[in-house]
Design a protein around this motif. Structure first.
Motif, PDB file in Angstrom:
ATOM      1  N   MET A  92      55.299  33.316  25.761  1.00 28.77           N
ATOM      2  CA  MET A  92      53.966  33.557  25.213  1.00 28.77           C
ATOM      3  C   MET A  92      52.927  33.581  26.344  1.00 28.77           C
ATOM      4  N   THR A  93      51.983  34.467  26.221  1.00 34.19           N
ATOM      5  CA  THR A  93      51.002  34.636  27.293  1.00 34.19           C
ATOM      6  C   THR A  93      50.024  33.463  27.358  1.00 34.19           C
ATOM      7  N   ASP A  94      49.831  32.963  28.556  1.00 33.92           N
ATOM      8  CA  ASP A  94      48.821  31.939  28.820  1.00 33.92           C
ATOM      9  C   ASP A  94      47.637  32.669  29.460  1.00 33.92           C
ATOM     10  N   PHE A  95      46.659  33.029  28.635  1.00 34.41           N
ATOM     11  CA  PHE A  95      45.551  33.860  29.114  1.00 34.41           C
ATOM     12  C   PHE A  95      44.811  33.185  30.264  1.00 34.41           C
ATOM     13  N   ALA A  96      44.544  31.892  30.109  1.00 33.98           N
ATOM     14  CA  ALA A  96      43.780  31.188  31.145  1.00 33.98           C
ATOM     15  C   ALA A  96      44.543  31.184  32.464  1.00 33.98           C
ATOM     16  N   ALA A  97      45.824  30.877  32.413  1.00 36.22           N
ATOM     17  CA  ALA A  97      46.599  30.785  33.652  1.00 36.22           C
ATOM     18  C   ALA A  97      46.639  32.116  34.396  1.00 36.22           C
ATOM     19  N   LEU A  98      46.854  33.193  33.668  1.00 35.23           N
ATOM     20  CA  LEU A  98      46.947  34.508  34.322  1.00 35.23           C
ATOM     21  C   LEU A  98      45.606  34.929  34.922  1.00 35.23           C
ATOM     22  N   ILE A  99      44.552  34.755  34.144  1.00 35.13           N
ATOM     23  CA  ILE A  99      43.235  35.197  34.632  1.00 35.13           C
ATOM     24  C   ILE A  99      42.778  34.326  35.803  1.00 35.13           C
ATOM     25  N   GLN A 100      43.022  33.030  35.702  1.00 34.33           N
ATOM     26  CA  GLN A 100      42.660  32.150  36.817  1.00 34.33           C
ATOM     27  C   GLN A 100      43.471  32.498  38.068  1.00 34.33           C
ATOM     28  N   ARG A 101      44.724  32.826  37.886  1.00 29.80           N
ATOM     29  CA  ARG A 101      45.571  33.179  39.032  1.00 29.80           C
ATOM     30  C   ARG A 101      45.020  34.412  39.755  1.00 29.80           C
ATOM     31  N   LEU A 102      44.673  35.430  38.984  1.00 25.92           N
ATOM     32  CA  LEU A 102      44.131  36.650  39.587  1.00 25.92           C
ATOM     33  C   LEU A 102      42.796  36.375  40.270  1.00 25.92           C
ATOM     34  N   SER A 103      41.972  35.596  39.593  1.00 28.04           N
ATOM     35  CA  SER A 103      40.642  35.318  40.124  1.00 28.04           C
ATOM     36  C   SER A 103      40.718  34.441  41.376  1.00 28.04           C
ATOM     37  N   ASP A 104      41.554  33.429  41.340  1.00 26.45           N
ATOM     38  CA  ASP A 104      41.651  32.502  42.475  1.00 26.45           C
ATOM     39  C   ASP A 104      42.217  33.186  43.723  1.00 26.45           C
ATOM     40  N   ALA A 105      42.954  34.251  43.515  1.00 24.59           N
ATOM     41  CA  ALA A 105      43.503  34.990  44.659  1.00 24.59           C
ATOM     42  C   ALA A 105      42.525  36.045  45.168  1.00 24.59           C
ATOM     43  N   ALA A 106      41.317  36.054  44.610  1.00 29.73           N
ATOM     44  CA  ALA A 106      40.268  37.001  45.017  1.00 29.73           C
ATOM     45  C   ALA A 106      40.718  38.446  44.867  1.00 29.73           C
ATOM     46  N   ILE A 107      41.482  38.688  43.832  1.00 30.38           N
ATOM     47  CA  ILE A 107      41.940  40.051  43.534  1.00 30.38           C
ATOM     48  C   ILE A 107      40.809  40.820  42.874  1.00 30.38           C
ATOM     49  N   GLU A 108      40.672  42.076  43.267  1.00 30.36           N
ATOM     50  CA  GLU A 108      39.662  42.932  42.639  1.00 30.36           C
ATOM     51  C   GLU A 108      40.266  43.535  41.382  1.00 30.36           C
ATOM     52  N   PHE A 109      39.784  43.084  40.234  1.00 27.78           N
ATOM     53  CA  PHE A 109      40.300  43.598  38.969  1.00 27.78           C
ATOM     54  C   PHE A 109      39.194  43.592  37.918  1.00 27.78           C
ATOM     55  N   ILE A 110      39.411  44.402  36.893  1.00 29.89           N
ATOM     56  CA  ILE A 110      38.498  44.449  35.752  1.00 29.89           C
ATOM     57  C   ILE A 110      39.326  44.230  34.494  1.00 29.89           C
ATOM     58  N   LEU A 111      38.896  43.284  33.680  1.00 35.42           N
ATOM     59  CA  LEU A 111      39.585  43.055  32.402  1.00 35.42           C
ATOM     60  C   LEU A 111      39.314  44.210  31.454  1.00 35.42           C
ATOM     61  N   ILE A 112      40.363  44.687  30.831  1.00 40.06           N
ATOM     62  CA  ILE A 112      40.232  45.759  29.843  1.00 40.06           C
ATOM     63  C   ILE A 112      41.019  45.328  28.602  1.00 40.06           C
ATOM     64  N   GLY A 113      41.131  46.201  27.644  1.00 40.19           N
ATOM     65  CA  GLY A 113      42.026  45.965  26.514  1.00 40.19           C
ATOM     66  C   GLY A 113      41.596  44.824  25.600  1.00 40.19           C
ATOM     67  N   GLY A 114      42.593  44.182  25.010  1.00 38.53           N
ATOM     68  CA  GLY A 114      42.335  43.187  23.975  1.00 38.53           C
ATOM     69  C   GLY A 114      41.573  41.972  24.456  1.00 38.53           C
ATOM     70  N   VAL A 115      41.865  41.510  25.656  1.00 43.47           N
ATOM     71  CA  VAL A 115      41.135  40.339  26.165  1.00 43.47           C
ATOM     72  C   VAL A 115      39.665  40.702  26.403  1.00 43.47           C
ATOM     73  N   ALA A 116      39.427  41.896  26.913  1.00 43.01           N
ATOM     74  CA  ALA A 116      38.031  42.335  27.090  1.00 43.01           C
ATOM     75  C   ALA A 116      37.335  42.417  25.736  1.00 43.01           C
ATOM     76  N   ALA A 117      38.057  42.906  24.731  1.00 36.71           N
ATOM     77  CA  ALA A 117      37.474  42.975  23.382  1.00 36.71           C
ATOM     78  C   ALA A 117      37.166  41.570  22.860  1.00 36.71           C
ATOM     79  N   THR A 118      38.055  40.620  23.128  1.00 36.60           N
ATOM     80  CA  THR A 118      37.809  39.227  22.719  1.00 36.60           C
ATOM     81  C   THR A 118      36.558  38.685  23.390  1.00 36.60           C
ATOM     82  N   VAL A 119      36.409  38.975  24.660  1.00 35.03           N
ATOM     83  CA  VAL A 119      35.227  38.521  25.392  1.00 35.03           C
ATOM     84  C   VAL A 119      33.952  38.991  24.678  1.00 35.03           C
ATOM     85  N   HIS A 120      34.002  40.209  24.153  1.00 33.91           N
ATOM     86  CA  HIS A 120      32.808  40.761  23.499  1.00 33.91           C
ATOM     87  C   HIS A 120      32.656  40.312  22.051  1.00 33.91           C
ATOM     88  N   GLY A 121      33.693  39.631  21.509  1.00 34.02           N
ATOM     89  CA  GLY A 121      33.548  39.098  20.160  1.00 34.02           C
ATOM     90  C   GLY A 121      34.600  39.546  19.166  1.00 34.02           C
TER      91      GLY A 121
END
Lengths: 71, 160
Positions: B1-30
């Motif tokens: 099962m996906t751990d959203f926090a772990a994956l996003i924190q991993r990408l962010s902590d590694a200073a990776i240039e990325f943009i969230l799209i898809g379902g998680v981005a939709a969740t962010v917007h409500g």
């Protein structure tokens, strides 16, 4: 690759497509009260709810598999 | 099962240039719809590709749905030769897209993306207008419900 802007994909009053009508038809079935509640939450709260929702869905799937296999 | 926090924190902590799209981005917007994976558009420069490979190595990225035991490695030559990767990892499902249908590349999306605070990090996320435009451009029947919900969210967000 063509990049579509919001203008490309948003209908004007005179230029509605059938897709706009289909989307509008779907809007009638959406529970806006859930959306309103969610919009009052912070981003972190929305993501925490998503995580709990996924855990719940996975638990339902697991239970369904057990039911199907008789275990 | 996906751990959203772990994956996003991993990408962010590694200073990776990325943009969230898809379902998680939709969740962010409500959005209240369920999604099972993290989808991102990533910058394709060699430095960013190397950072992605380093950051994901520990969580064993593998091609989602592929047979077990294939000689797949998410390394810079593999990422450079490919473009979009649908992966499974120890922290859940992750889609890495070099280009997004209807939206383009990281560099094309970034100017209109929004900066958001999540999990104690700052990330870029598609704006709700970009999300709707991308889903309309993709034209998949299963996206119609999502488009309808996002348009309602946009309408109700601008009211408040």
């Amino acid at each position: 690759m063509r990049v579509y802007t919001e203008r490309d994909t948003m209908s004007s009053t005179s230029g509605r497509s059938s897709l706009d009508d289909v989307v509008d038809a779907y809007k009638a079935g959406i529970d806006v009260t859930l959306i309103d509640v969610n919009l009052r939450r912070s981003v972190d709260e929305r993501l925490a709810n998503l995580q709990r929702f996924l855990e719940f869905a996975e638990e339902l799937r697991r239970a369904g598999r057990e039911l199907a296999t008789g275990k | 099962m996906t751990d959203f926090a772990a994956l996003i924190q991993r990408l962010s902590d590694a200073a990776i240039e990325f943009i969230l799209i898809g379902g998680v981005a939709a969740t962010v917007h409500g959005s209240v719809r369920l999604t099972r994976d993290v989808d991102v558009v990533y910058a394709r420069d060699s430095n960013n590709v190397r950072k992605i490979c380093d950051a994901l190595e520990k969580i064993r990225p593998y091609l989602r749905g592929a047979s077990k035991g294939l000689p797949f490695r998410l390394d810079p030559p593999t990422m450079t030769a490919g473009l979009n990767f649908t992966l499974t990892t120890d922290e859940g499902d992750l889609d890495l897209l070099g280009e997004m249908t209807g939206g383009g590349t990281y560099e094309q999306l970034l100017p209109r993306a929004v900066r958001i605070e999540m999990y104690g990090r700052t990330c870029y996320c598609l704006s709700i207008d970009q999300l709707i435009a991308a889903k309309r451009a993709a034209g998949r029947p299963r996206d119609i419900d999502a488009i309808a919900e996002l348009e309602i969210i946009r309408e109700r967000s601008t009211r408040t």
